[in-house]
Design a protein around this motif. Structure first.
Motif, PDB file in Angstrom:
ATOM      1  N   VAL A   9       0.846  -1.180   0.000  1.00  0.00           N
ATOM      2  CA  VAL A   9       0.000   0.000   0.000  1.00  0.00           C
ATOM      3  C   VAL A   9       0.888   1.239   0.000  1.00  0.00           C
ATOM      4  CG1 VAL A   9      -1.716   1.282   1.336  1.00  0.00           C
ATOM      5  CG2 VAL A   9      -1.786  -1.197   1.294  1.00  0.00           C
ATOM      6  N   ASP A  10       0.538   2.219  -0.828  1.00  0.00           N
ATOM      7  CA  ASP A  10       1.140   3.544  -0.762  1.00  0.00           C
ATOM      8  C   ASP A  10       0.152   4.444  -0.040  1.00  0.00           C
ATOM      9  OD1 ASP A  10       3.285   2.600  -2.185  1.00  0.00           O
ATOM     10  OD2 ASP A  10       2.586   3.388  -4.092  1.00  0.00           O
ATOM     11  N   ASP A  11       0.581   5.061   1.042  1.00  0.00           N
ATOM     12  CA  ASP A  11      -0.327   5.800   1.907  1.00  0.00           C
ATOM     13  C   ASP A  11       0.237   7.179   2.214  1.00  0.00           C
ATOM     14  OD1 ASP A  11      -2.556   6.174   3.638  1.00  0.00           O
ATOM     15  OD2 ASP A  11      -1.275   5.709   5.340  1.00  0.00           O
ATOM     16  N   LYS A  12      -0.613   8.184   2.135  1.00  0.00           N
ATOM     17  CA  LYS A  12      -0.264   9.538   2.545  1.00  0.00           C
ATOM     18  C   LYS A  12      -1.230   9.942   3.631  1.00  0.00           C
ATOM     19  CE  LYS A  12       1.508  10.985  -1.923  1.00  0.00           C
ATOM     20  NZ  LYS A  12       1.337  11.901  -3.053  1.00  0.00           N
ATOM     21  N   GLY A  13      -0.725  10.497   4.694  1.00  0.00           N
ATOM     22  CA  GLY A  13      -1.592  10.898   5.792  1.00  0.00           C
ATOM     23  C   GLY A  13      -0.903  11.898   6.680  1.00  0.00           C
TER      24      GLY A  13
ATOM     25  N   LEU B 249      -7.754   0.646   9.540  1.00  0.00           N
ATOM     26  CA  LEU B 249      -8.425   1.897   9.202  1.00  0.00           C
ATOM     27  C   LEU B 249      -9.329   2.334  10.345  1.00  0.00           C
ATOM     28  CD1 LEU B 249      -9.497   0.946   5.582  1.00  0.00           C
ATOM     29  CD2 LEU B 249      -7.512   2.266   6.266  1.00  0.00           C
TER      30      LEU B 249
ATOM     31  N   GLU C 218       4.309   9.859   4.786  1.00  0.00           N
ATOM     32  CA  GLU C 218       4.077   9.100   3.568  1.00  0.00           C
ATOM     33  C   GLU C 218       4.724   7.724   3.716  1.00  0.00           C
ATOM     34  OE1 GLU C 218       4.727   9.603  -1.223  1.00  0.00           O
ATOM     35  OE2 GLU C 218       5.248  11.234   0.127  1.00  0.00           O
ATOM     36  N   ASN C 219       3.929   6.699   3.490  1.00  0.00           N
ATOM     37  CA  ASN C 219       4.424   5.321   3.531  1.00  0.00           C
ATOM     38  C   ASN C 219       4.361   4.755   2.118  1.00  0.00           C
ATOM     39  OD1 ASN C 219       4.747   5.168   6.399  1.00  0.00           O
ATOM     40  ND2 ASN C 219       2.536   5.016   6.563  1.00  0.00           N
TER      41      ASN C 219
END
Length: 116
Positions: A11-15, A86, A29-30
């Motif tokens: 998963v590419d994740d921005k938070g 989540l 950012e992961n």
């Protein structure tokens, strides 16, 4: 019937990370994060398709296909609550409510192919 076996899931994740209510917000950012407990290892669906082929010049053909896939197995693994990743966060009570995505593979597709 179509079968799928999952080998890996990333998963590419921005938070953002909020340290305290009203506090500083750090963007995070992961990239390529492993999400091994999110999807089922095995998934199956039933497909029905119909198509036509038009030979319009020598060995050149135009192929059109329309199909529908009905997924009868859920995509996401939902049985282990301790693996939920989540959540929604309530600012007033400062509590996190964890949840899982729920989806099946239901897909209508149209394919156009030129063979020569």
């Amino acid at each position: 019937m179509r079968n799928r076996f999952l080998l890996t899931n990333t998963v590419d994740d921005k938070g953002s990370i909020v340290t305290a209510p009203g506090g500083a917000v750090d963007l995070n950012e992961n990239i390529g994060m492993k999400a091994s407990n999110d999807l089922f290892f095995y998934n199956a669906n039933l497909g029905l398709s119909a198509g036509v082929e038009w030979n319009f010049s020598g060995s050149t053909c135009l192929v059109a296909e329309i199909g529908y896939n009905y997924g009868f197995m859920p995509l996401h693994l939902t049985r282990k609550e301790e693996n939920f990743t989540l959540f929604t966060y309530d600012q007033t009570s400062q509590t996190a409510t964890y949840f899982r995505n729920q989806a099946t593979l239901n897909q209508l597709h149209l394919k156009l192919t030129l063979l020569f």
